[in-house]
Write a protein that holds these residues in place. Sequence first.
Motif, PDB file in Angstrom:
ATOM      1  N   MET A  49       0.861  -1.182   0.000  1.00  0.00           N
ATOM      2  CA  MET A  49       0.000   0.000   0.000  1.00  0.00           C
ATOM      3  C   MET A  49       0.897   1.231   0.000  1.00  0.00           C
ATOM      4  O   MET A  49       1.681   1.440   0.917  1.00  0.00           O
ATOM      5  CB  MET A  49      -0.900  -0.027   1.251  1.00  0.00           C
ATOM      6  CG  MET A  49      -2.036   0.948   1.211  1.00  0.00           C
ATOM      7  SD  MET A  49      -3.208   0.603  -0.122  1.00  0.00           S
ATOM      8  CE  MET A  49      -4.100  -0.785   0.568  1.00  0.00           C
ATOM      9  N   PHE A  50       0.820   2.002  -1.047  1.00  0.00           N
ATOM     10  CA  PHE A  50       1.628   3.216  -1.125  1.00  0.00           C
ATOM     11  C   PHE A  50       0.863   4.366  -0.498  1.00  0.00           C
ATOM     12  O   PHE A  50      -0.209   4.743  -0.976  1.00  0.00           O
ATOM     13  CB  PHE A  50       1.966   3.539  -2.577  1.00  0.00           C
ATOM     14  CG  PHE A  50       3.031   2.641  -3.131  1.00  0.00           C
ATOM     15  CD1 PHE A  50       4.361   3.043  -3.123  1.00  0.00           C
ATOM     16  CD2 PHE A  50       2.727   1.386  -3.632  1.00  0.00           C
ATOM     17  CE1 PHE A  50       5.357   2.207  -3.614  1.00  0.00           C
ATOM     18  CE2 PHE A  50       3.718   0.551  -4.117  1.00  0.00           C
ATOM     19  CZ  PHE A  50       5.032   0.962  -4.113  1.00  0.00           C
ATOM     20  N   THR A  51       1.427   4.880   0.586  1.00  0.00           N
ATOM     21  CA  THR A  51       0.729   5.944   1.309  1.00  0.00           C
ATOM     22  C   THR A  51       1.578   7.209   1.403  1.00  0.00           C
ATOM     23  O   THR A  51       1.059   8.282   1.621  1.00  0.00           O
ATOM     24  CB  THR A  51       0.399   5.476   2.737  1.00  0.00           C
ATOM     25  OG1 THR A  51       1.575   4.902   3.306  1.00  0.00           O
ATOM     26  CG2 THR A  51      -0.708   4.454   2.730  1.00  0.00           C
ATOM     27  N   SER A  52       2.886   7.052   1.240  1.00  0.00           N
ATOM     28  CA  SER A  52       3.765   8.202   1.434  1.00  0.00           C
ATOM     29  C   SER A  52       4.276   8.690   0.079  1.00  0.00           C
ATOM     30  O   SER A  52       4.753   7.890  -0.740  1.00  0.00           O
ATOM     31  CB  SER A  52       4.933   7.785   2.322  1.00  0.00           C
ATOM     32  OG  SER A  52       6.065   8.564   2.040  1.00  0.00           O
ATOM     33  N   LEU A 112      -2.637   9.122  -4.026  1.00  0.00           N
ATOM     34  CA  LEU A 112      -2.393   8.254  -2.865  1.00  0.00           C
ATOM     35  C   LEU A 112      -3.689   8.066  -2.091  1.00  0.00           C
ATOM     36  O   LEU A 112      -4.516   8.967  -2.076  1.00  0.00           O
ATOM     37  CB  LEU A 112      -1.325   8.881  -1.971  1.00  0.00           C
ATOM     38  CG  LEU A 112       0.068   8.957  -2.596  1.00  0.00           C
ATOM     39  CD1 LEU A 112       0.993   9.767  -1.703  1.00  0.00           C
ATOM     40  CD2 LEU A 112       0.625   7.565  -2.835  1.00  0.00           C
ATOM     41  N   PRO A 113      -3.894   6.983  -1.380  1.00  0.00           N
ATOM     42  CA  PRO A 113      -3.032   5.795  -1.460  1.00  0.00           C
ATOM     43  C   PRO A 113      -3.388   4.949  -2.668  1.00  0.00           C
ATOM     44  O   PRO A 113      -4.483   5.040  -3.194  1.00  0.00           O
ATOM     45  CB  PRO A 113      -3.406   5.053  -0.178  1.00  0.00           C
ATOM     46  CG  PRO A 113      -4.842   5.407   0.054  1.00  0.00           C
ATOM     47  CD  PRO A 113      -5.041   6.792  -0.482  1.00  0.00           C
ATOM     48  N   TYR A 114      -2.409   4.166  -3.124  1.00  0.00           N
ATOM     49  CA  TYR A 114      -2.735   3.181  -4.147  1.00  0.00           C
ATOM     50  C   TYR A 114      -2.079   1.850  -3.784  1.00  0.00           C
ATOM     51  O   TYR A 114      -1.085   1.819  -3.064  1.00  0.00           O
ATOM     52  CB  TYR A 114      -2.327   3.654  -5.543  1.00  0.00           C
ATOM     53  CG  TYR A 114      -0.833   3.805  -5.806  1.00  0.00           C
ATOM     54  CD1 TYR A 114      -0.086   2.725  -6.279  1.00  0.00           C
ATOM     55  CD2 TYR A 114      -0.192   5.018  -5.612  1.00  0.00           C
ATOM     56  CE1 TYR A 114       1.268   2.866  -6.542  1.00  0.00           C
ATOM     57  CE2 TYR A 114       1.165   5.167  -5.876  1.00  0.00           C
ATOM     58  CZ  TYR A 114       1.890   4.090  -6.338  1.00  0.00           C
ATOM     59  OH  TYR A 114       3.231   4.223  -6.597  1.00  0.00           O
ATOM     60  N   PRO A 146      -9.104   0.507   0.111  1.00  0.00           N
ATOM     61  CA  PRO A 146      -7.849   0.123   0.777  1.00  0.00           C
ATOM     62  C   PRO A 146      -8.039  -0.915   1.884  1.00  0.00           C
ATOM     63  O   PRO A 146      -7.241  -1.839   2.011  1.00  0.00           O
ATOM     64  CB  PRO A 146      -7.337   1.444   1.354  1.00  0.00           C
ATOM     65  CG  PRO A 146      -7.916   2.486   0.476  1.00  0.00           C
ATOM     66  CD  PRO A 146      -9.241   1.964  -0.017  1.00  0.00           C
ATOM     67  N   ILE A 200       5.800   2.419   3.818  1.00  0.00           N
ATOM     68  CA  ILE A 200       5.002   1.578   2.941  1.00  0.00           C
ATOM     69  C   ILE A 200       4.595   0.391   3.783  1.00  0.00           C
ATOM     70  O   ILE A 200       5.457  -0.286   4.343  1.00  0.00           O
ATOM     71  CB  ILE A 200       5.828   1.112   1.719  1.00  0.00           C
ATOM     72  CG1 ILE A 200       6.030   2.282   0.760  1.00  0.00           C
ATOM     73  CG2 ILE A 200       5.132  -0.033   1.014  1.00  0.00           C
ATOM     74  CD1 ILE A 200       6.849   1.942  -0.441  1.00  0.00           C
ATOM     75  N   ALA A 235       6.392   6.849  -3.512  1.00  0.00           N
ATOM     76  CA  ALA A 235       5.381   6.470  -4.505  1.00  0.00           C
ATOM     77  C   ALA A 235       5.683   7.110  -5.856  1.00  0.00           C
ATOM     78  O   ALA A 235       6.473   8.051  -5.954  1.00  0.00           O
ATOM     79  CB  ALA A 235       4.013   6.896  -4.023  1.00  0.00           C
TER      80      ALA A 235
END
Lengths: 142, 391, 408, 143
Positions: A75-78, A88-90, A112, C224, A82
Amino acid sequence: MVKLIEGIPIMRPYIDLDNQGYWDAVKNHKLVLQYCTKCNRFIHPPRPMCPTCRSQDTMEWKESSGKGILYSYVMFTSPKMAYPAYELPYAVVLVELEEGVRIVTNTHEIEPDEVQIGLPVEVMFEDLPDGQTVYRFKKREA
Amino acid sequence: MAIDSIKDKAAIVGIGVVDFSTDIGRTEWYTACQAIKLAAEEAGVNIDDIDGMVKSVDDGPDPTYTGKGLGIDNLLYHSENHWGTSAMMNAVHAVAGGLCNYCVYYQTAHRASGPEKCISDFLVAREFRDDSLDMVRYDYFSPFGLIGEPGYVAMMYRRYMHETGIKPEQLGWVPIVASENAARNTNAIFFDKSITIDDYMQSKLIADPIRELDCAPKVDGSIAIVITTPERAKALKQEPVIINSVASGYALEGQNYTSYTRDVITDLPEMENMAKELYRVGGMGPKDIKVAMLDDTFAPYVPMQLEALGFCGKGEAPAFIEGGDKIRVGGQLPVNPDGGEIGQGRFITTRIVEAVRQIRGTSTNQVANTDTVLVASGAGGPADGMICRKE
Amino acid sequence: MFDEYLARRYRTTTRPKKEHYLVKDSAAIVGIGATEFSKDSGRSELQMVCEAVKAAVDDAGLQMEEIDGFVRFEMDYTDEMHICSSLGIPKLTYFAECGWGGGASCSTIVHAAAAIAAGVAECIVCYRGMNEASGRRYGRIPGTPSIMTAPRDHFGSILPFGHCTPPGWVAMFASRYLHEFDATAEDLAWVSVVCREHANRNPNAIFYDRPLTVQECVEARMIIEPLRLYDCCVDTDGAVAIIVASAEKAKKLKQKPAYIVGATQGNATEGELMTSYYRPVISGLPEAWYTGQELWRVTGAIPSDVNVAQFYDAFSPLIPMQLEEYGFCDRGKGMDFCRGGDRIRLGGELPCNTSGSHLSEAYLHGMNLIAEAVRQIRGTSTAQVKNAELSLVTGGLGIPTSAILLRN
Amino acid sequence: MSVEYNADQKIPHPAMWGVLYKSSTPFWDGVKEKRVMLQRCKSCGYWLNPPRPMCPKCRSQESEWVAAKGTGKIYSWVTFNESPHSAFKTPYEAVLVELDEGPRIVSNVVGINSDELEIGMPVEVTFEDVAEDLTLPKFKKVG
């Protein structure tokens, strides 16, 4: 769930003679996998030789059912880590297909908190405004 | 526990050569797998038993990816070297030192059709390099239009002409003899007949004084070489070619092709250092060598290597090559009987392949009773070389 | 599928005979040198490498002219030719380079030790210099100043999905590991906390004066999922140089030699650059397992003989995974080994990463771990293990890897 | 002859990736002020050419940059009849000049015909603004 930010291109696959069949099929909204007719085995990612029987001329492209389960995910949150083209997030997910191979892909219309190991998913395709086609996976009934 | 010397501790037992072409129509990954398969089959080695892989950094997919195609698990030794054929040295250390059993040295390069033969417009930024002198050097050269290897070599060769008095009519014999030899070699696609000195003199001066015929043309190819210990070699299919000695050499103020800041820029100190080590380890001298496989990526390096490797005295090389008689098959020191890189295209490992064939007695241009061959690479930069011999 | 993974094809019968392994005890690490570790060095990588080599030569009590070989990281931007031009090293008889980022750390020692065992060189420098914090992060993505330099086939098939950085690549198999063995964020935090405890004793560590608690770890920013801030290594500017010399030469030099008992590399099929997702099981590190199997075979040592270990820790989950793969505990028990920290801290069963390592000292692609392993043998570590006889170092994970075992 | 450029093509810039390298910045800064700057070891006086972070002779890291007189001799040259870069019109010459101080640098000549060029020919520096953001030190006949 992947939303693109306008103006930033997403990266394109590197296509060469070894994987051209794969990406050509994606263009036609089909998911194909490399298959060795001698070993009766699916191979992924595409490569120039069957790693089991070592022949270079027994491989063909075979259409996948497109069905699988979610094997792992990121999970890309930052924003630091990314790719800037996605909102975001993806999620980047690793899907284990029924054929027994895994592919890296994104999710489609999965929230998510629903992204979990073991989730049954199936393939869908999306044509992007820049002319390329990508495959993603959406939920399916188990 | 260390061994004193690597003399005779390794052997070449198989070679795999994918036919050269100017447009091979395959990926490098494909031909890398193909060449290794050919080499293993020729040697009689099971691909599953290959447990070492070495290559040059720039040429071909790395061992992990190649191994992925070949289905090789559990690789115990892998290495990527930068300069010339110096990866060979690591292969020898690995099998001699007991780090692996069967090491493959492979080179795959599609320079003619372009290694970056990517069909899609894959988005990729250029690699960012930090402050290495290598790049600083190009900063100093490129704004003035000194760009590309022929130009780098030409700068040195102009000075070499000035200092030794070598004339184009003398240097021309390097490509002439290369074309004669290449005409006999079916895998050498650039010449079907020998050229003349007139052809040479009319060849285009691309970076004066370097002519088009002084440069090795680009080619697509893939070569793999299997190395193991002489003991293990006994059980295999081919007559082993023993690696008598292998060495590499470096000298102060070195830069690839452009060591312009040395006091003298017209000799090859790296090659001289390498040769000393090579002869010391192998217990041989220039007189013991029957065939020389020299780096002819650019023709001027051939006379320079003849001097650096001790095949003739300082300043004698121009006369040595003139007329070609001494460097032809049947001459005092046959040089590159396969046509070299000028005849076959820019492909360093061809020298090792021809060395093996000469010793086995299977070359298309066989030198009678060849029992020792010297291979040299990396002229104009960090040098490396080996001497191989008949068992 | 799980069975296939456990029945990995490592076969001792087809390996070179143990007594043919000539590297054993024929070389030693005789000098270590480093620059300061910082977030902004203010100078070029080449300059830092020169400083580190000079420091290592001085540390060993060698003359610069005695250096006759270099082994570099393929990823390093400075090459040996130009280092020699700066340091005035007149002649080399050996040079090599090792690929795969941090996987090359102990590979450099493998190459150097093999060259020395083969008699082609006597004093070989292995080095790594990088402005990773201030300069070009190789983890950056296209469009920004730098890119990850990855083999293109693999690169091309995962980047279009926004899967573009090492933490992400590792997170994919790390989350699978945590999932399969029911590990929690608290469990994982102990790894970072113990490394930080060790860093707090090491004045050269970037986090020397910053203690860390489990609570802080689990509450830290998510980088992440499942990797939080303190699960990731510390970006560093700096350089480290290690000098390997023949055992014979080592006896005459200034420092107590750290003899190389074994140095091995491992590479498993279906490998990629941290994205080996296509294997039957991805919650393990088969390269590390192969490397370990070979290391134990050629050295004759067993895991319980090891007194102190420096595990490559670009990310914290890699430590429990390696404890399993190198045979310090059973599969799936790595997290238990780390929980609470008692078994891995100084004074524990297997003190790990005693300098603070990548998570808390500095991230120099494994070379600072080798330096620490040498200090443990010399008895000069800031977290010294009493009577350390055997000291283990491992290389980067998720890629072809390497390991060395040093002895007193 | 002098180098002629194709106006629509960008001449290779020393700041290849957008920034100059730390070790060569003083050289190019000097060129902007119409001086040829050379790096010299502060403790033993050895010329550090090309620039580098440590003196190979005495291993000091203290160095200084000094202006060269700008005179020297042709040490070698290349005539490009086939252009390796689209910015350069062929034929043109790249020369290796040995400065009177000792170091050699790569450059171009201005107003010297290729048949006049010879090894040992005395030359002196001249500066040419070849692009808005690029000045190059080139060499012409003495006097």
